[in-house]
Motif scaffolding. Structure first.
Motif, mmCIF file in Angstrom:
data_model
loop_
_atom_site.group_PDB
_atom_site.id
_atom_site.type_symbol
_atom_site.label_atom_id
_atom_site.label_comp_id
_atom_site.label_asym_id
_atom_site.label_seq_id
_atom_site.Cartn_x
_atom_site.Cartn_y
_atom_site.Cartn_z
ATOM 1 N N SER A 302 0.940 -8.956 0.363
ATOM 2 C CA SER A 302 1.744 -9.000 -0.852
ATOM 3 C C SER A 302 1.384 -7.830 -1.747
ATOM 4 C CB SER A 302 1.531 -10.324 -1.609
ATOM 5 O OG SER A 302 0.207 -10.397 -2.130
ATOM 6 N N GLY A 303 2.194 -7.626 -2.783
ATOM 7 C CA GLY A 303 1.951 -6.551 -3.729
ATOM 8 C C GLY A 303 2.263 -5.189 -3.142
ATOM 9 N N ASN A 304 1.694 -4.155 -3.739
ATOM 10 C CA ASN A 304 1.903 -2.782 -3.269
ATOM 11 C C ASN A 304 0.638 -2.200 -2.655
ATOM 12 O OD1 ASN A 304 0.414 -2.575 -5.596
ATOM 13 N ND2 ASN A 304 1.486 -0.786 -6.404
ATOM 14 N N LEU A 305 -0.235 -3.074 -2.198
ATOM 15 C CA LEU A 305 -1.543 -2.667 -1.697
ATOM 16 C C LEU A 305 -1.439 -1.621 -0.588
ATOM 17 C CD1 LEU A 305 -4.624 -3.099 -1.679
ATOM 18 C CD2 LEU A 305 -4.261 -4.934 -0.007
ATOM 19 N N ASP A 306 -2.163 -0.506 -0.782
ATOM 20 C CA ASP A 306 -2.323 0.528 0.240
ATOM 21 C C ASP A 306 -3.713 0.329 0.830
ATOM 22 O OD1 ASP A 306 -2.484 2.743 1.831
ATOM 23 O OD2 ASP A 306 -2.104 4.205 0.249
ATOM 24 N N THR A 307 -3.786 -0.346 1.950
ATOM 25 C CA THR A 307 -5.071 -0.782 2.498
ATOM 26 C C THR A 307 -5.932 0.394 2.952
ATOM 27 O OG1 THR A 307 -4.202 -1.036 4.732
ATOM 28 C CG2 THR A 307 -4.037 -2.939 3.262
ATOM 29 N N PHE A 308 -7.236 0.168 2.923
ATOM 30 C CA PHE A 308 -8.215 1.141 3.403
ATOM 31 C C PHE A 308 -9.396 0.342 3.922
ATOM 32 C CE2 PHE A 308 -11.550 4.278 3.304
ATOM 33 C CZ PHE A 308 -10.913 5.504 3.496
ATOM 34 N N THR A 360 -2.573 -3.024 -5.651
ATOM 35 C CA THR A 360 -3.205 -4.341 -5.579
ATOM 36 C C THR A 360 -2.371 -5.255 -4.690
ATOM 37 O OG1 THR A 360 -2.016 -5.143 -7.538
ATOM 38 C CG2 THR A 360 -4.182 -4.141 -7.901
ATOM 39 N N GLY A 361 -2.984 -6.349 -4.258
ATOM 40 C CA GLY A 361 -2.246 -7.333 -3.474
ATOM 41 C C GLY A 361 -3.145 -8.077 -2.502
ATOM 42 N N LYS A 362 -2.561 -9.055 -1.839
ATOM 43 C CA LYS A 362 -3.287 -9.839 -0.848
ATOM 44 C C LYS A 362 -3.230 -9.141 0.512
ATOM 45 C CE LYS A 362 -2.590 -14.266 -3.146
ATOM 46 N NZ LYS A 362 -2.077 -15.652 -3.040
ATOM 47 N N PHE A 363 -4.233 -9.426 1.339
ATOM 48 C CA PHE A 363 -4.316 -8.780 2.645
ATOM 49 C C PHE A 363 -4.805 -9.767 3.693
ATOM 50 C CE2 PHE A 363 -8.497 -8.239 0.752
ATOM 51 C CZ PHE A 363 -9.349 -8.568 1.787
#
Length: 494
Positions: A302-308, A360-363
């Motif tokens: 969810s959200g606009n999270l750009d994971t790393f 931010t967001g869920k992953f």
């Protein structure tokens, strides 16, 4: 009228406590600072709630009529069913405000809201209920919560004071004991429910014996813990004075918020989490064996999270990172990574630019195992690493020696087999992981006397390779023997 009201109070207390004992399973939990609404009428002349409180809590209870002519009555009973507090009217109004009720023991308390006259009463209406914790006591044995400060004295009649608090595994806490008067030399101990001393502190350097602090302590398990506030020398000590004691939750407290509280993750399981501006990195840990092959996937839910995603060693040294799997996705993957050393490893699930990032967001995080790189390798095959030299011997009893190594696609390697003793004519072959497909071989390219060399061979896949070290078996030199040195090197030169 006065006699009737007194009799009614006795009836309400009896009925309320009896009802609470019989109907506790139907009671509704109320949290501090949470407004709860309800209604009292002929169909429901009373409502039952419960709340959790700690010894020495001071609580306030407000019941406010919001609709109708309800004349509420409030009864509070202790965990053992005895009466703690009762009130009908408050300051000439029909609303109720019980101020600063002192909680005598830690436990579950029952709160019953009814109306004057109970089932025979005629008033009805809606109400709001609010329970607040308005303070805490400082007496010996009081239960504390994070953020509480208490004041007490250490002297010859009271050389120590104990407090308790509840904590969850992963909490990181700071406890501070500060002298406020006298010549008191503060001393702190933290003790678990098994009476084991977990940590202790006498003086913070540079504070002239006025301050004792337990800082950044990681709570190892859910439970009740005890603080011993005393003085240097304990019972035999001579210093006295007033002190303040404070317990707070430290920054990054909680499971997953620091390496100290890293969440265990098993192979082939999925865990979900959330990245926020306040908590932009989540920590996980796992145990792996040398040469285990693992893959880590981190995907946005969810959200606009750009994971790393980061894989780090037991000392938190970052080994490998990944931002995006491809230009088409902001999900992250560390694929087919070979564990270099048996031990504990950390996964840092974060966002692009980490503390400077904005997303931010869920992953969802998944740790996968592809097994051990060498689990299908025969036990008599020797392992060799890049940059390592091994010795061996070729003769009629042992005409060949097999070696295996793990390589990655694109690696450029060289293999040399040099004779050390005897008349050995070295011969080397490189095989694929099926141990049947020969990729390259050499007899006499190594220089010197019949030495063998495979120079600058580029590996075509990631996985297991085999080296066969043997002797030339041509008709003109059939039975050579002797010792040798085998060297496997990764080449970075052109």
């Amino acid at each position: 009228m006065v006699i009737w009201r007194v009799c009614f109070i006795c009836i309400v207390i009896f009925v309320s406590t009896s009802f609470t004992s019989a109907q506790m399973n139907e009671a509704e939990l109320v949290l501090f600072n949470q407004i709860v609404t309800g209604r009292i009428d002929n169909l429901a002349p009373q409502r039952v709630y419960f709340f959790e409180a700690l010894r020495c809590d001071y609580i306030s209870i407000k019941v406010t009529t919001t609709l109708g002519d309800l004349d509420p009555v409030v009864t509070v009973t202790n965990p053992d069913g005895s009466l703690l507090a009762y009130q009908d009217d408050s300051n000439g109004t029909e609303d109720i405000h019980l101020r600063a009720i002192a909680i005598p023991t830690t436990g579950r308390y029952t709160l019953t809201i009814s109306r004057f006259g109970y089932a025979r009463g005629t008033t009805a209406g809606s109400y709001e209920l609010l329970i607040e914790r308005v303070g805490n006591g400082s007496a010996f044995g009081c239960a504390l919560r994070y953020g509480d400060t208490v004041f007490q004295v250490i002297d010859s009649t009271q050389p120590e004071v104990f407090y308790s608090f509840r904590a969850r595994m992963g909490d990181v806490i700071n406890i501070t004991m500060r002298r406020r008067s006298g010549n008191l030399d503060p001393y702190l101990r933290l003790i678990d429910s098994y009476n084991q001393i977990l940590t202790e502190n006498d003086d913070v350097p540079g504070t002239d014996n006025t301050l004792s602090m337990i800082e950044g302590f990681f709570i190892p398990a859910d439970g009740t813990y005890y603080i011993q506030a005393t003085r240097y020398g304990f019972m035999a000590g001579q210093t006295t004075g007033n002190f303040s004691l404070e317990i707070v939750e430290a920054e990054n407290s909680g499971m997953g918020n620091s390496a100290l509280g890293a969440i265990p993750i098993d192979f082939n399981t999925i865990i979900e989490g959330e990245i926020t501006n306040d908590q932009f990195t989540r920590y996980y840990r796992f145990y792996a064996r040398e040469n285990d092959i693992i893959t880590i996937n981190m995907s946005r839910l969810s959200g606009n999270l750009d994971t790393f995603v980061v894989l780090a060693s037991a000392t938190l040294q970052e080994i490998i990172t990944n931002d995006d799997i491809s230009n088409e996705t902001q999900n992250s993957r560390i694929a087919d990574f070979r564990i270099p050393v048996t031990g504990t490893y950390y996964i840092l699930a974060t966002r692009f630019e980490r503390n400077m990032g904005k997303t931010t967001g869920k992953f969802r995080l998944q740790l996968q195992s592809q097994g051990n790189a060498f689990e299908d390798v025969a036990s008599d095959v020797r392992r060799i690493l890049y940059g390592v030299s091994l010795t061996g011997n070729i003769d009629d009893i042992t005409p060949e020696v097999w070696y295996t190594f793990y390589g990655e696609v694109g690696d450029v390697i060289s293999i040399t087999m040099d004779r050390v003793e005897g008349n050995l004519d070295p011969f080397i072959e490189l095989y694929a992981q099926d141990r049947v497909s020969r990729l390259v071989s050499d007899d006499d390219s190594g220089g010197g006397v019949n030495n063998a060399r495979v120079d600058r061979f580029t590996l075509g896949y990631t996985g297991i390779y085999y080296i066969r070290a043997t002797r030339y078996s041509g008709a003109d030199n059939p039975n050579t023997s002797g010792s040798f040195v085998l060297v496997l090197a990764q080449r970075f030169d052109n």
